[in-house]
Design an enzyme around this catalytic site. Structure first.
Site, PDB file in Angstrom:
ATOM      1  N   ARG A 133       0.824  -1.215   0.000  1.00  0.00           N
ATOM      2  CA  ARG A 133       0.000   0.000   0.000  1.00  0.00           C
ATOM      3  C   ARG A 133       0.856   1.262   0.000  1.00  0.00           C
ATOM      4  NH1 ARG A 133      -3.805  -2.153   4.882  1.00  0.00           N
ATOM      5  NH2 ARG A 133      -1.696  -2.571   5.672  1.00  0.00           N
ATOM      6  N   ARG A 134       1.965   1.186  -0.716  1.00  0.00           N
ATOM      7  CA  ARG A 134       2.924   2.302  -0.720  1.00  0.00           C
ATOM      8  C   ARG A 134       3.260   2.775  -2.131  1.00  0.00           C
ATOM      9  NH1 ARG A 134       7.087  -0.338   3.796  1.00  0.00           N
ATOM     10  NH2 ARG A 134       5.576  -0.400   5.517  1.00  0.00           N
ATOM     11  N   CYS A 154       0.004  20.624 -11.219  1.00  0.00           N
ATOM     12  CA  CYS A 154      -1.449  20.640 -10.954  1.00  0.00           C
ATOM     13  C   CYS A 154      -1.905  19.250 -10.532  1.00  0.00           C
ATOM     14  CB  CYS A 154      -2.195  21.128 -12.184  1.00  0.00           C
ATOM     15  SG  CYS A 154      -1.818  22.838 -12.623  1.00  0.00           S
ATOM     16  N   ARG A 178      -4.408  19.523  -7.388  1.00  0.00           N
ATOM     17  CA  ARG A 178      -4.640  20.691  -6.538  1.00  0.00           C
ATOM     18  C   ARG A 178      -5.576  21.688  -7.202  1.00  0.00           C
ATOM     19  NH1 ARG A 178      -2.076  25.167  -8.427  1.00  0.00           N
ATOM     20  NH2 ARG A 178      -0.367  24.805  -9.893  1.00  0.00           N
ATOM     21  N   SER A 179      -5.522  21.799  -8.549  1.00  0.00           N
ATOM     22  CA  SER A 179      -6.236  22.848  -9.270  1.00  0.00           C
ATOM     23  C   SER A 179      -6.542  22.351 -10.674  1.00  0.00           C
ATOM     24  CB  SER A 179      -5.357  24.110  -9.330  1.00  0.00           C
ATOM     25  OG  SER A 179      -5.942  25.116 -10.127  1.00  0.00           O
ATOM     26  N   ASN A 180      -7.756  22.648 -11.164  1.00  0.00           N
ATOM     27  CA  ASN A 180      -8.121  22.174 -12.498  1.00  0.00           C
ATOM     28  C   ASN A 180      -9.131  23.095 -13.160  1.00  0.00           C
ATOM     29  OD1 ASN A 180     -10.182  20.159 -14.158  1.00  0.00           O
ATOM     30  ND2 ASN A 180      -8.030  19.723 -14.486  1.00  0.00           N
ATOM     31  N   ASP A 181      -8.791  23.491 -14.385  1.00  0.00           N
ATOM     32  CA  ASP A 181      -9.659  24.275 -15.263  1.00  0.00           C
ATOM     33  C   ASP A 181     -10.611  23.287 -15.936  1.00  0.00           C
ATOM     34  OD1 ASP A 181     -10.764  25.678 -17.355  1.00  0.00           O
ATOM     35  OD2 ASP A 181      -8.877  26.398 -18.175  1.00  0.00           O
ATOM     36  N   ASN A 189      -6.372  15.775 -18.228  1.00  0.00           N
ATOM     37  CA  ASN A 189      -5.611  15.252 -17.098  1.00  0.00           C
ATOM     38  C   ASN A 189      -6.092  13.868 -16.678  1.00  0.00           C
ATOM     39  OD1 ASN A 189      -5.464  18.576 -15.706  1.00  0.00           O
ATOM     40  ND2 ASN A 189      -3.895  17.528 -16.872  1.00  0.00           N
ATOM     41  N   ALA A 278      -5.325  30.898 -19.327  1.00  0.00           N
ATOM     42  CA  ALA A 278      -4.688  31.670 -18.260  1.00  0.00           C
ATOM     43  C   ALA A 278      -3.322  31.062 -17.989  1.00  0.00           C
ATOM     44  CB  ALA A 278      -5.550  31.645 -17.006  1.00  0.00           C
TER      45      ALA A 278
END
EC number: 2.1.1.45
Length: 279
Positions: A133-134, A154, A178-181, A189, A278
């Protein structure tokens, strides 16, 4: 309507209806204006790839070929060189994030994979004990961030787990971003990391299982709301797209090529939409 289309429309509507407005935004449009967005947090989706549920919308064409080439640049070439990306794969859009005329994107993505020899370690761990599990690939490297400038990753973490179902072993994957358009990059992605999941599964002769996708900040930029409304109006096609990796089971991870992937039954709604990115 595919599961991906249902999730896509629901998230667009949720951002429009319930989203928060960004403050102190970092990104800029090409004309220098600050690129503000409307966003929700904690977006999660689950796809059972084994049942034909793939995270790609049919509401607009998604450039999957260039997305998969980018994945190879990161995880096979383990490179941050824009020259490699252009010469080997004819992909140019990363030029917007070149760091200080170095023809690189800084110590990011492939450079971090190479620095920690991540792929070899994951392959070794899975070979020695598929049920460990690593199996964590993390691109979030504070030391690298301090070493050079560059866009922070991202999609920055993917984890793998193996399940036995009858006589078959299935490889599941969990992607954290962390962030997605959502309008531009969401399905790019997701499908990139489904492709990576398939490469690991093929290496060991396993079947692909489930794909879990968590996005911390899912947003629509303030110059994209017309496109968002257009997507909500569109009626999806009846086809069920499927990504196939056309190599024999047991093919070495590093011997797989971008052209080995085939996106089947994909007939998205057209025309394509235009987005000012952006940066």
């Amino acid at each position: 309507m595919t599961k991906a289309d249902q999730i896509f429309k629901a998230n667009i509507q949720k951002i429009i209806n319930e989203g928060s407005l960004s403050e102190q935004a970092r990104p800029k449009y090409k004309d220098g204006r600050t690129a503000h967005s409307k966003y929700i947090t904690g977006a999660f989706a689950e796809y059972d790839l084994a049942k034909g549920e793939f995270p790609i919308t049919t509401l607009r064409p998604i450039p999957i070929k260039s997305a998969i080439k980018e994945l190879f640049w990161i995880y096979q070439d383990q490179s941050n060189s824009l020259d490699v990306l252009e010469a080997k794969y004819n992909v140019h859009y990363w030029n917007e994030w070149e760091v200080d005329q170095t023809r690189t994107i800084g110590q990011r993505y492939g450079a971090v994979v190479k620095k920690h020899d991540i792929i070899s370690k994951i392959l070794k761990q899975l070979a020695e004990n598929p049920w460990n599990r690593r199996n964590v690939i993390s691109l979030w490297d504070y030391e690298a961030f301090e070493e050079t400038k560059g866009l922070l990753p991202c999609a920055f973490q993917i984890m793998f787990d193996v399940r036995r179902v009858g006589e078959d072993l299935y490889l599941d994957a969990s992607l954290t971003q962390r962030s997605n358009d959502i309008l531009v990059a969401h399905h790019i992605n997701a499908m990139q990391y489904v492709a990576l999941q398939m490469m690991f599964a093929k290496h060991f002769g396993w079947k692909i299982g489930k794909f879990f996708y968590f996005v911390n900040n899912l947003h629509i930029y303030d110059n994209q709301f017309d496109q968002a409304q257009e997507l909500l109006k569109r009626q999806p096609v009846a086809s069920q797209p499927k990504l196939v990796l056309n190599v024999p089971d047991g093919t070495n991870f590093f011997d797989i090529k971008p052209d080995d992937f085939e996106l089947q039954n994909y007939d998205p709604v057209k025309p394509q939409l235009h987005f000012d990115l952006a940066i």
